[in-house]
Design an enzyme around this catalytic site. Sequence first.
Site, PDB file in Angstrom:
ATOM      1  N   ARG A  34       0.822  -1.224   0.000  1.00 51.35           N
ATOM      2  CA  ARG A  34       0.000   0.000   0.000  1.00 51.35           C
ATOM      3  C   ARG A  34       0.849   1.265   0.000  1.00 51.35           C
ATOM      4  NH1 ARG A  34      -3.540   2.964   4.096  1.00 51.35           N
ATOM      5  NH2 ARG A  34      -5.397   3.621   2.930  1.00 51.35           N
ATOM      6  N   ILE A  60      -7.207   7.799  -0.921  1.00 49.35           N
ATOM      7  CA  ILE A  60      -7.086   6.349  -0.999  1.00 49.35           C
ATOM      8  C   ILE A  60      -7.957   5.804   0.123  1.00 49.35           C
ATOM      9  CG2 ILE A  60      -4.947   6.407   0.383  1.00 49.35           C
ATOM     10  CD1 ILE A  60      -4.096   3.826  -1.020  1.00 49.35           C
ATOM     11  N   SER A  61      -8.839   4.881  -0.207  1.00 47.60           N
ATOM     12  CA  SER A  61      -9.840   4.428   0.762  1.00 47.60           C
ATOM     13  C   SER A  61      -9.217   3.671   1.927  1.00 47.60           C
ATOM     14  CB  SER A  61     -10.866   3.518   0.067  1.00 47.60           C
ATOM     15  OG  SER A  61     -11.627   4.225  -0.870  1.00 47.60           O
ATOM     16  N   GLN A  62      -9.925   3.653   3.022  1.00 48.09           N
ATOM     17  CA  GLN A  62      -9.554   2.859   4.190  1.00 48.09           C
ATOM     18  C   GLN A  62      -9.427   1.392   3.776  1.00 48.09           C
ATOM     19  OE1 GLN A  62     -12.733   2.733   6.993  1.00 48.09           O
ATOM     20  NE2 GLN A  62     -11.544   1.749   8.603  1.00 48.09           N
TER      21      GLN A  62
END
Length: 212
Positions: A34, A60-62
């Site tokens: 990530r 950027i999503s959880q």
Amino acid sequence: MALSSRRGLQLAQLLEQEGVSDNRVLTAIANIPRDIFIPDALKHKAYQNTALPIGQGQTISQPYIVAKMTELLLKADNTPKRILEIGTGSGYQTAILAGIFEQVFSVERIKSLQFQAKRRMNQLDFHNISMKHGDGWEGWKSKAPFDGIIVTAAAAELPQALVDQLNDGGRLIIPVGNDQQQLKCIDRKGDEFIEQTIEAVRFVPLVAGALL
């Protein structure tokens, strides 16, 4: 796909504790680094279970939400092979999908984000991804129908074009709402569409119209 890192494994274990149970999703989370999707100033937060800004007003999503939405696609009645993603963003969700499904088609309206995401996909050696610079509200009609559609921004209402591009037996995962957003799961059974609400979420808005 990159090999599992210690931090990737720890993130996958955390998500498992949060209720993510599909081993294919957990393996993808462990394997995809990530940190390469995060701006340099925020790389120290890359493996935290939190959304982070990536520029251009996007995030950027959880990781939990990435894993949850991917897991929901896998629970469709059919075996999804062709997936449409609306909102490439950093490319992190794209990479998770590409590590699981046969083909991923991803639409992004911000050209600079799409360019960066494409470079990351090459870095990870993914070759089952097709990308388009376009309006997510319109989907990708020439590549339809899709076994699964995942939308990584919140629509004020359900985009009819995306519903129309869903294969029979397919599933659409989309956050809907303005101030109060709900993650929706829509299953297509012939001409019938069955909708269920999953949980409250918080996404940037799905913008229609002019491309950037």
